[in-house]
Design a protein around this motif. Structure first.
Motif, PDB file in Angstrom:
ATOM      1  N   ILE A 288       0.047   9.529   0.056  1.00 24.45           N
ATOM      2  CA  ILE A 288       1.291   9.028   0.879  1.00 24.45           C
ATOM      3  C   ILE A 288       1.187   8.067   1.932  1.00 24.45           C
ATOM      4  O   ILE A 288       1.930   7.288   1.250  1.00 24.45           O
ATOM      5  CB  ILE A 288       1.886   9.974   1.653  1.00 24.45           C
ATOM      6  CG1 ILE A 288       2.333  11.965   0.917  1.00 24.45           C
ATOM      7  CG2 ILE A 288       2.670   9.753   2.587  1.00 24.45           C
ATOM      8  CD1 ILE A 288       2.380  12.577   1.861  1.00 24.45           C
ATOM      9  N   MET A 289       0.366   7.737   2.308  1.00 24.62           N
ATOM     10  CA  MET A 289       0.327   6.540   3.415  1.00 24.62           C
ATOM     11  C   MET A 289      -0.163   4.979   2.179  1.00 24.62           C
ATOM     12  O   MET A 289       0.318   4.277   2.225  1.00 24.62           O
ATOM     13  CB  MET A 289      -0.870   6.952   4.168  1.00 24.62           C
ATOM     14  CG  MET A 289      -1.458   7.682   5.640  1.00 24.62           C
ATOM     15  SD  MET A 289       0.699   7.269   5.974  1.00 24.62           S
ATOM     16  CE  MET A 289       0.997   8.560   6.108  1.00 24.62           C
ATOM     17  N   LEU A 290      -0.844   5.433   0.804  1.00 32.50           N
ATOM     18  CA  LEU A 290      -1.531   4.104   0.185  1.00 32.50           C
ATOM     19  C   LEU A 290       0.174   4.119  -0.639  1.00 32.50           C
ATOM     20  O   LEU A 290       0.053   2.375  -0.854  1.00 32.50           O
ATOM     21  CB  LEU A 290      -2.441   5.028  -1.262  1.00 32.50           C
ATOM     22  CG  LEU A 290      -3.871   4.407   0.034  1.00 32.50           C
ATOM     23  CD1 LEU A 290      -5.123   4.950  -0.685  1.00 32.50           C
ATOM     24  CD2 LEU A 290      -4.568   3.844   0.688  1.00 32.50           C
ATOM     25  N   THR A 304      -0.206   0.012  10.905  1.00 32.36           N
ATOM     26  CA  THR A 304       0.567   2.090  11.055  1.00 32.36           C
ATOM     27  C   THR A 304      -0.070   2.323  10.039  1.00 32.36           C
ATOM     28  O   THR A 304      -0.899   3.122  10.476  1.00 32.36           O
ATOM     29  CB  THR A 304       1.853   1.974  11.450  1.00 32.36           C
ATOM     30  OG1 THR A 304       1.861   1.003  12.831  1.00 32.36           O
ATOM     31  CG2 THR A 304       1.598   3.331  12.183  1.00 32.36           C
ATOM     32  N   LEU A 305       0.375   2.002   8.813  1.00 26.99           N
ATOM     33  CA  LEU A 305      -0.230   2.658   7.244  1.00 26.99           C
ATOM     34  C   LEU A 305      -1.077   2.911   7.147  1.00 26.99           C
ATOM     35  O   LEU A 305      -2.004   4.167   6.500  1.00 26.99           O
ATOM     36  CB  LEU A 305       0.839   2.136   6.497  1.00 26.99           C
ATOM     37  CG  LEU A 305       2.244   2.028   6.487  1.00 26.99           C
ATOM     38  CD1 LEU A 305       3.086   2.037   5.599  1.00 26.99           C
ATOM     39  CD2 LEU A 305       2.596   3.873   6.928  1.00 26.99           C
ATOM     40  N   PHE A 368      -1.542  -0.694  -4.837  1.00 27.75           N
ATOM     41  CA  PHE A 368      -2.406   0.231  -3.939  1.00 27.75           C
ATOM     42  C   PHE A 368      -1.204   1.354  -4.812  1.00 27.75           C
ATOM     43  O   PHE A 368      -2.037   2.877  -4.330  1.00 27.75           O
ATOM     44  CB  PHE A 368      -1.155   0.161  -2.836  1.00 27.75           C
ATOM     45  CG  PHE A 368      -2.195  -1.347  -1.475  1.00 27.75           C
ATOM     46  CD1 PHE A 368      -3.188  -0.635  -0.672  1.00 27.75           C
ATOM     47  CD2 PHE A 368      -2.283  -2.384  -1.480  1.00 27.75           C
ATOM     48  CE1 PHE A 368      -3.548  -0.985   0.257  1.00 27.75           C
ATOM     49  CE2 PHE A 368      -2.649  -3.281  -0.747  1.00 27.75           C
ATOM     50  CZ  PHE A 368      -3.868  -2.467   0.159  1.00 27.75           C
ATOM     51  N   LEU A 369      -0.419   1.211  -5.174  1.00 30.37           N
ATOM     52  CA  LEU A 369      -0.106   2.525  -5.976  1.00 30.37           C
ATOM     53  C   LEU A 369      -1.104   3.022  -7.208  1.00 30.37           C
ATOM     54  O   LEU A 369      -0.857   4.278  -6.840  1.00 30.37           O
ATOM     55  CB  LEU A 369       1.757   2.008  -7.164  1.00 30.37           C
ATOM     56  CG  LEU A 369       2.919   1.772  -6.731  1.00 30.37           C
ATOM     57  CD1 LEU A 369       4.128   0.885  -7.484  1.00 30.37           C
ATOM     58  CD2 LEU A 369       3.051   3.255  -5.644  1.00 30.37           C
ATOM     59  N   VAL A 370      -1.990   2.430  -7.672  1.00 27.68           N
ATOM     60  CA  VAL A 370      -2.898   3.158  -8.348  1.00 27.68           C
ATOM     61  C   VAL A 370      -4.223   4.311  -7.389  1.00 27.68           C
ATOM     62  O   VAL A 370      -4.683   4.975  -7.685  1.00 27.68           O
ATOM     63  CB  VAL A 370      -3.741   1.717  -9.072  1.00 27.68           C
ATOM     64  CG1 VAL A 370      -4.726   2.500 -10.033  1.00 27.68           C
ATOM     65  CG2 VAL A 370      -3.108   1.468 -10.644  1.00 27.68           C
TER      66      VAL A 370
END
Length: 412
Positions: A288-290, A304-305, A368-370
């Motif tokens: 979720i964070m990525l 933060t993420l 980052f989605l990958v």
């Protein structure tokens, strides 16, 4: 049964020695990551070339972990660690005195992998002193040597700017590695319960075990993403948000601290709550964070993420190595090398994915989605794999089975 507390069992000088060896080795292993932005001022590089440079130490560490894992099994983790520290001096001297081109720097980067291979000796050295119910915390404390990355991201660029030379950072790194070598030689001891060396056939059989590959996949994500991001985030902050080298490395430090210092917490909570239960939660959190980082929000938000994502990955490292000694207790030296190598390969791939997708699309969003998709895929794999582990070698939720089950079927 009268079970000793964690601090009453094991061998504390060896645990500290393992931590220091791992810590200083990690500091050296990731030297090029934060320095890459400054090095690029001397050797201009494309995004892919930068990614290759910061990925090469991770590749070297992956390959050499198998070598050090083999040596750990045959000559013992203490002697293997001593050899590793002495060999680590070679690329430091080369980087300090003998680099005249980008190609030569690539060679230094690859040889720095011997520091990353410390994983294969440091963790068995600590693990073999402790019983099953204390494995998560023991491996977490020794593995908290990941915190060496904090030293590098915090000070490497500052030292380079102070002296007007990134090469001097390699020279100064010789001081702590020699100091730790002396301390380690005096205080570290091999466990009297160290298992006998394995045959080559048993090494081959390890790769025939389905669970070997499953743990490799898990560590590819937790450790691979941690070390890959530790090496690449300075470039990310510099490129995406225009930060100067020192400030970019400082923000990287913030994320690295989360991954480093929460590793023992992950091990401890895995001992108490169960490793599989922890990992399911942590893979979901990292995914979720990525995915949120992929939206490339404002700098305070992305920091933060990434902090939370790295915290999940660091705790995940502790959780994975709460499980590995339970499944492969008598083969921990061998499996540490194999699983650690797989984690390194994940770390090698991550900068290449981010660098290549950025160069081809002009955005970090696809990369980052990958990464998010891979983390969530690990969650699904774990959810399926744990079904076959229950009541065989693992109790509910991934807690250690303190009494052997009848016919576990786990011997290699």
């Amino acid at each position: 049964m009268d079970r000793k507390s964690f601090w009453q069992s094991g061998h504390r000088p060896t645990l500290l020695s393992s931590f220091l060896y791992f810590d200083i080795s990690f500091m050296i292993w990731v030297l090029i990551g934060p320095l890459a932005v400054i090095i690029a001022q001397d050797y201009p590089m494309t995004p892919v070339e930068k990614a290759n440079l910061v990925a090469l130490p991770i590749l070297g560490g992956s390959i050499l972990r198998l070598v050090l894992g083999y040596l750990t099994d045959y000559i013992g983790p203490k002697r293997t660690a001593q050899i590793g520290m002495l060999v680590t001096i070679i690329p430091l001297v080369m980087g300090w005195q003998f680099v005249q081109s980008l190609d030569q720097l690539y060679i230094v980067a690859l040889l720095l992998g011997v520091a990353g291979a410390s994983f294969a000796a440091a963790l068995p050295l600590a693990s073999q002193w402790y019983s099953k119910e204390h494995q998560g915390l023991a491996m977490g404390i020794a593995g908290a040597g990941n915190s060496g990355t904090v030293i590098t991201t915090l000070f490497a660029n500052r030292i380079a700017q102070h002296f007007g030379s990134w090469e001097v950072v390699f020279g100064l790194a010789l001081i702590p590695i020699i100091a730790v070598f002396i301390f380690f030689t005096i205080f570290a001891k091999n466990s009297p319960n160290r298992p006998a060396p394995r045959t080559l056939a048993q090494y081959g059989n390890a790769f025939k075990q389905r669970d070997t590959w499953i743990f490799c996949a898990f560590y590819c994500v937790t450790f691979g993403f941690f070390v890959g991001l530790s090496n690449y985030l300075t470039i990310f902050f510099n490129t995406q948000y225009g930060l100067e080298p020192v400030r970019a490395a400082d923000f990287t430090t913030t994320a690295v601290i989360a991954g480093s210092f929460f590793r023992p917490v992950g091990g401890y909570l895995s001992d108490k709550l169960g490793g599989t239960r922890m990992l399911l939660f942590l893979y979901g959190g990292a995914g979720i964070m990525l995915a949120s980082v992929a939206s490339l929000p404002a700098l305070p938000v992305v920091i933060t993420l990434l902090f939370v994502a790295m915290m999940c990955l660091g705790m995940g490292n502790g959780a994975v190595f709460q499980l590995v000694p339970q499944r492969f207790g008598s083969e921990i030296g061998l499996l540490t090398g194999i699983v650690g190598a797989a984690g390194g390969l994940g770390g090698y791939a991550l900068p290449l994915v981010l660098g290549r997708l950025y160069q081809s699309t002009g955005s970090y969003t696809p990369g980052f989605l990958v990464l998010s998709a891979v983390a969530l895929a690990a969650l699904v794999l774990l959810a399926v794999a744990q079904l076959s582990w229950r009541n065989k070698w693992l109790d509910k939720g991934g807690k250690a089975r303190l009494e052997p089950a009848a016919d576990t079927g786990v011997q290699i």
